[in-house]
Design a protein around this motif. Structure first.
Motif, PDB file in Angstrom:
ATOM      1  N   ALA A  28     -90.259  20.696  31.646  1.00 37.82           N
ATOM      2  CA  ALA A  28     -89.289  20.532  32.738  1.00 37.82           C
ATOM      3  C   ALA A  28     -88.993  21.880  33.397  1.00 37.82           C
ATOM      4  O   ALA A  28     -88.842  21.968  34.616  1.00 37.82           O
ATOM      5  CB  ALA A  28     -88.004  19.893  32.213  1.00 37.82           C
ATOM      6  N   LEU A  29     -88.952  22.937  32.589  1.00 36.82           N
ATOM      7  CA  LEU A  29     -88.658  24.261  33.146  1.00 36.82           C
ATOM      8  C   LEU A  29     -89.746  24.712  34.128  1.00 36.82           C
ATOM      9  O   LEU A  29     -89.515  25.552  34.979  1.00 36.82           O
ATOM     10  CB  LEU A  29     -88.524  25.301  32.018  1.00 36.82           C
ATOM     11  N   GLU A  30     -90.948  24.138  33.994  1.00 32.40           N
ATOM     12  CA  GLU A  30     -92.041  24.514  34.903  1.00 32.40           C
ATOM     13  C   GLU A  30     -91.945  23.795  36.248  1.00 32.40           C
ATOM     14  O   GLU A  30     -92.659  24.129  37.188  1.00 32.40           O
ATOM     15  CB  GLU A  30     -93.399  24.170  34.281  1.00 32.40           C
ATOM     16  N   TYR A  31     -91.085  22.773  36.325  1.00 33.77           N
ATOM     17  CA  TYR A  31     -91.021  21.969  37.550  1.00 33.77           C
ATOM     18  C   TYR A  31     -89.793  22.289  38.401  1.00 33.77           C
ATOM     19  O   TYR A  31     -89.530  21.628  39.396  1.00 33.77           O
ATOM     20  CB  TYR A  31     -91.073  20.477  37.206  1.00 33.77           C
ATOM     21  N   SER A  32     -89.004  23.266  37.998  1.00 32.90           N
ATOM     22  CA  SER A  32     -87.831  23.647  38.765  1.00 32.90           C
ATOM     23  C   SER A  32     -87.388  25.029  38.311  1.00 32.90           C
ATOM     24  O   SER A  32     -87.528  25.351  37.128  1.00 32.90           O
ATOM     25  CB  SER A  32     -86.714  22.626  38.531  1.00 32.90           C
ATOM     26  N   PRO A  33     -86.851  25.902  39.151  1.00 35.08           N
ATOM     27  CA  PRO A  33     -86.605  25.644  40.566  1.00 35.08           C
ATOM     28  C   PRO A  33     -87.875  25.769  41.410  1.00 35.08           C
ATOM     29  O   PRO A  33     -88.870  26.337  40.960  1.00 35.08           O
ATOM     30  CB  PRO A  33     -85.616  26.755  40.944  1.00 35.08           C
ATOM     31  N   LEU A  34     -87.773  25.262  42.620  1.00 35.76           N
ATOM     32  CA  LEU A  34     -88.830  25.488  43.603  1.00 35.76           C
ATOM     33  C   LEU A  34     -88.804  26.980  43.937  1.00 35.76           C
ATOM     34  O   LEU A  34     -87.754  27.519  44.248  1.00 35.76           O
ATOM     35  CB  LEU A  34     -88.512  24.662  44.856  1.00 35.76           C
ATOM     36  N   PRO A  35     -89.938  27.674  43.860  1.00 36.60           N
ATOM     37  CA  PRO A  35     -89.917  29.117  44.164  1.00 36.60           C
ATOM     38  C   PRO A  35     -89.612  29.379  45.640  1.00 36.60           C
ATOM     39  O   PRO A  35     -89.547  28.443  46.436  1.00 36.60           O
ATOM     40  CB  PRO A  35     -91.336  29.569  43.812  1.00 36.60           C
ATOM     41  N   GLU A  36     -89.418  30.641  45.969  1.00 37.02           N
ATOM     42  CA  GLU A  36     -89.231  31.011  47.372  1.00 37.02           C
ATOM     43  C   GLU A  36     -90.451  30.567  48.182  1.00 37.02           C
ATOM     44  O   GLU A  36     -91.568  30.511  47.650  1.00 37.02           O
ATOM     45  CB  GLU A  36     -89.059  32.530  47.502  1.00 37.02           C
ATOM     46  N   LEU A  37     -90.219  30.315  49.460  1.00 29.83           N
ATOM     47  CA  LEU A  37     -91.306  29.914  50.354  1.00 29.83           C
ATOM     48  C   LEU A  37     -92.395  30.990  50.355  1.00 29.83           C
ATOM     49  O   LEU A  37     -92.090  32.171  50.479  1.00 29.83           O
ATOM     50  CB  LEU A  37     -90.701  29.790  51.755  1.00 29.83           C
ATOM     51  N   PRO A  38     -93.673  30.594  50.224  1.00 33.15           N
ATOM     52  CA  PRO A  38     -94.721  31.613  50.305  1.00 33.15           C
ATOM     53  C   PRO A  38     -94.780  32.200  51.722  1.00 33.15           C
ATOM     54  O   PRO A  38     -94.410  31.527  52.681  1.00 33.15           O
ATOM     55  CB  PRO A  38     -96.002  30.842  49.977  1.00 33.15           C
ATOM     56  N   SER A  39     -95.244  33.431  51.838  1.00 33.66           N
ATOM     57  CA  SER A  39     -95.329  34.029  53.172  1.00 33.66           C
ATOM     58  C   SER A  39     -96.448  33.347  53.955  1.00 33.66           C
ATOM     59  O   SER A  39     -97.275  32.644  53.390  1.00 33.66           O
ATOM     60  CB  SER A  39     -95.620  35.522  53.054  1.00 33.66           C
ATOM     61  N   SER A  40     -96.449  33.558  55.261  1.00 33.85           N
ATOM     62  CA  SER A  40     -97.490  32.967  56.103  1.00 33.85           C
ATOM     63  C   SER A  40     -98.168  34.096  56.873  1.00 33.85           C
ATOM     64  O   SER A  40     -97.839  34.360  58.025  1.00 33.85           O
ATOM     65  CB  SER A  40     -96.860  31.947  57.057  1.00 33.85           C
ATOM     66  N   PRO A  41     -99.109  34.785  56.222  1.00 35.68           N
ATOM     67  CA  PRO A  41     -99.632  36.049  56.766  1.00 35.68           C
ATOM     68  C   PRO A  41    -100.327  35.912  58.126  1.00 35.68           C
ATOM     69  O   PRO A  41    -100.389  36.890  58.864  1.00 35.68           O
ATOM     70  CB  PRO A  41    -100.642  36.511  55.710  1.00 35.68           C
ATOM     71  N   THR A  42    -100.820  34.710  58.460  1.00 31.98           N
ATOM     72  CA  THR A  42    -101.516  34.591  59.747  1.00 31.98           C
ATOM     73  C   THR A  42    -100.532  34.425  60.902  1.00 31.98           C
ATOM     74  O   THR A  42    -100.937  34.362  62.055  1.00 31.98           O
ATOM     75  CB  THR A  42    -102.498  33.397  59.752  1.00 31.98           C
ATOM     76  N   ASN A  43     -99.231  34.343  60.595  1.00 31.48           N
ATOM     77  CA  ASN A  43     -98.226  34.123  61.637  1.00 31.48           C
ATOM     78  C   ASN A  43     -97.150  35.199  61.578  1.00 31.48           C
ATOM     79  O   ASN A  43     -96.283  35.185  60.702  1.00 31.48           O
ATOM     80  CB  ASN A  43     -97.597  32.737  61.445  1.00 31.48           C
ATOM     81  N   ALA A  44     -97.199  36.133  62.547  1.00 31.03           N
ATOM     82  CA  ALA A  44     -96.271  37.272  62.533  1.00 31.03           C
ATOM     83  C   ALA A  44     -94.823  36.841  62.774  1.00 31.03           C
ATOM     84  O   ALA A  44     -93.901  37.579  62.433  1.00 31.03           O
ATOM     85  CB  ALA A  44     -96.692  38.297  63.583  1.00 31.03           C
ATOM     86  N   VAL A  45     -94.591  35.669  63.382  1.00 31.24           N
ATOM     87  CA  VAL A  45     -93.210  35.240  63.659  1.00 31.24           C
ATOM     88  C   VAL A  45     -92.767  34.113  62.723  1.00 31.24           C
ATOM     89  O   VAL A  45     -91.771  33.435  62.987  1.00 31.24           O
ATOM     90  CB  VAL A  45     -93.011  34.815  65.138  1.00 31.24           C
ATOM     91  N   ALA A  46     -93.476  33.924  61.618  1.00 34.08           N
ATOM     92  CA  ALA A  46     -93.181  32.795  60.722  1.00 34.08           C
ATOM     93  C   ALA A  46     -91.733  32.801  60.250  1.00 34.08           C
ATOM     94  O   ALA A  46     -91.150  31.734  60.033  1.00 34.08           O
ATOM     95  CB  ALA A  46     -94.122  32.811  59.523  1.00 34.08           C
ATOM     96  N   ASP A  47     -91.139  33.979  60.090  1.00 31.36           N
ATOM     97  CA  ASP A  47     -89.770  34.031  59.582  1.00 31.36           C
ATOM     98  C   ASP A  47     -88.813  34.667  60.581  1.00 31.36           C
ATOM     99  O   ASP A  47     -87.781  35.212  60.208  1.00 31.36           O
ATOM    100  CB  ASP A  47     -89.761  34.756  58.233  1.00 31.36           C
TER     101      ASP A  47
END
Ligand code: HEC
Ligand code: HEC
Length: 447
Positions: free
Chosen positions: A52-71
């Motif tokens: 169960a510990l492996e299924y939560s929490p959801l980690p931080e959103l992965p980065s989106s390196p191909t998109n400079a304005v993703a965040d």
């Protein structure tokens, strides 16, 4: 790959057993009966607790390196405006939100999605879409921004063309200002001799009026139009990355496993806990719905009966991705194509058979009926009954994987699995994300 993961699991289970993590005793005052064991009581085995510990929490959103304005917040606001804008369609009535309805958990409640006309697939939910690696049921896109460029030009969805999209933008001073403060000047769209009113490449139908208009443009102007169109996709991605679900009762329960807080532990009924046990045990659901987003982000055949036998799924998607002018190895990737080239070079190594589709997330799954890539199944009960007997399943591919076996769930087990799937519901989002943004003024000046 699978056996390596099992190795990890086994290691962590053994480790846990060795450490013999104490489980906090739950005081009897805090227990509430739910007619099916005591709420707040942990009925998981030590092995299941470790899993169960492996299924939560959801980690931080992965980065989106191909998109400079993703965040970038201003880009997200512009993307949100585009997402809800019905002007960006041939009939003027279709927006992304027509099929990804916020109130319907970012899907549409229909089996097959309906835009200008009916499509051949079910509208995917957008929950946690920023965690995915490949997009669409067949993974024919490798970024959210590239995905977003498709529906506008799909004759069955928005029925529009990229030049029409750009002209609508150009006609709206607020959108232009938001765009230009992010990306600099738009192409000279006012000059209709260079940028016709409509146009897109239509390789499958070179005589199409959109194709003729597109072909009348210079290569330079085509590139300028493509670059601006891609920027809009990147803004839409920035908006979609905010559609995150991570605080379901299941997550509260797992927090409780860590903290020992009886109130948190009470978030999951004993029935739902047993359902989790089945999910990672007898049911073997985790073989595909693995990790905190309940998907391995890859493609499998779960042998659901289909209407459209011509739908090749991933086998076709991977070919389309490799030749997609907007794939992550293209000039449009802001990281110079590094990530995507690696992704693309890995992808074809694993064999893909017709009939494989992307493993969907199960977060908020109780709110996204109907299910599967054609919306073939109306309820979760129907889905569980399917996996239980595989009576209606398509024959297995003789050369394909063997993850799927009938699990013969008892009535109680069906109820437990259902209770577990229902414990993955958290649809809370800031209300301002559920509609077109009020104004973009702030967006443009914020940067
Ligand atoms: C006519 C209904 C319809 C409209 C309009 C529509 N979509 Fe979709 N969307 C779908 C369907 C159907 C799929 C799955 C299609 C497939 O696999 O080929 C999908 C898939 C997606 C996915 C992939 C999710 C994943 O996990 O892979 C994203 C992201 C998405 N749409 C975003 C958008 C955006 C952004 C817009 C507007 C530009 C949009 N959609 C417009 C029906 C629609
Ligand atoms: C072999 C891999 C695999 C296994 C094992 C598996 N699934 Fe799936 N599951 C998938 C794939 C792939 C889809 C989408 C298939 C499609 O649309 O054609 C899916 C779809 C679903 C859906 C529908 C989600 C949606 O949004 O449409 C649910 C619910 C689900 N699975 C639950 C389970 C449960 C519960 C188990 C265990 C009893 C399980 N799955 C086992 C691969 C798997």
């Amino acid at each position: 790959m699978l056996s390596r993961r099992h190795g990890f699991r086994l290691a962590s289970v053994v480790l846990l057993a060795l450490c013999a993590l104490p489980v906090m005793p739950v005081s009897s005052e805090t227990l509430r009966g739910d007619g099916d064991g005591e709420a707040g009581q942990i009925v998981l085995s030590p092995e299941e607790r470790a899993l169960a510990l492996e299924y939560s929490p959801l980690p931080e959103l992965p980065s989106s390196p191909t998109n400079a304005v993703a965040d970038n917040a201003a880009a997200a606001r512009l993307g949100q405006a585009l997402f809800f804008d019905t002007r960006l369609s041939e009939p003027g009535t279709v927006s992304c939100a027509s099929c990804h309805v916020p109130e319907l958990s970012w899907s549409d409640g229909k089996s097959l999605a309906q835009g200008v006309s009916e499509t051949t697939r079910h509208a995917m939910t957008l929950w946690n879409v920023g965690y995915n690696r490949w997009f669409f049921w067949d993974g024919r896109k490798d970024s959210l921004w590239a995905q977003a460029l498709t529906p506008f030009e799909d004759p069955r969805e928005h029925g529009f063309s990229r030049l029409e999209v750009l002209h609508v933008l150009h006609g709206d001073p607020e959108l232009v200002s938001a765009y230009e403060s992010l990306f600099g000047p738009l192409p000279a769209l006012a000059d209709r001799s260079r940028f016709p009113a409509e146009g897109r490449p239509v390789p499958e139908e070179p005589g199409h009026r959109h194709a003729l208009a597109w072909d009348s443009m210079t290569a330079e102007d085509q590139q300028a139009a493509d670059a601006a169109y891609v920027n809009l996709g990147k803004c839409i991605e920035a908006f979609e990355r905010q559609i995150v679900s991570r605080h379901a009762p299941f997550d509260t329960f797992v927090e409780g496993l860590r903290s020992g807080d009886p109130e948190q532990l009470a978030a999951l009924s004993p029935s739902a806990q047993r359902g989790f046990g089945l999910f990672v045990g007898k049911g073997k659901c985790f073989l595909c719905h693995d990790g905190p987003n309940f998907t391995d982000r890859e493609f499998h055949s779960n042998r659901v009966p289909v209407t459209n036998l011509l739908d090749g799924g991933r086998a076709v998607g991977i070919q389309e991705l490799k030749t997609d002018p907007f794939n992550g190895a293209s000039v449009h990737a802001d990281d110079g194509g590094k990530v995507a080239r690696t992704k693309l070079s890995i992808a074809p190594k694993s064999l893909h058979y017709p009939g494989e589709f992307k493993t969907p997330t199960l977060r908020n799954v109780a709110a996204t009926a109907p299910y599967m890539h054609e919306g073939q199944m109306a309820t979760l009960e129907e889905v569980i009954a399917f996996y239980s007997t595989l009576e209606t399943a398509l024959p297995p591919d003789p050369t394909g994987e063997r993850f799927l076996q009938p699990r013969q769930f008892s009535e109680q087990e069906v109820a437990d699995l259902l209770a577990f799937l229902e414990s993955l519901t958290d649809e809370a989002l800031p209300p301002e994300l559920l509609q077109a943004p009020g104004s973009l003024g702030g967006a443009a000046s914020e940067r």
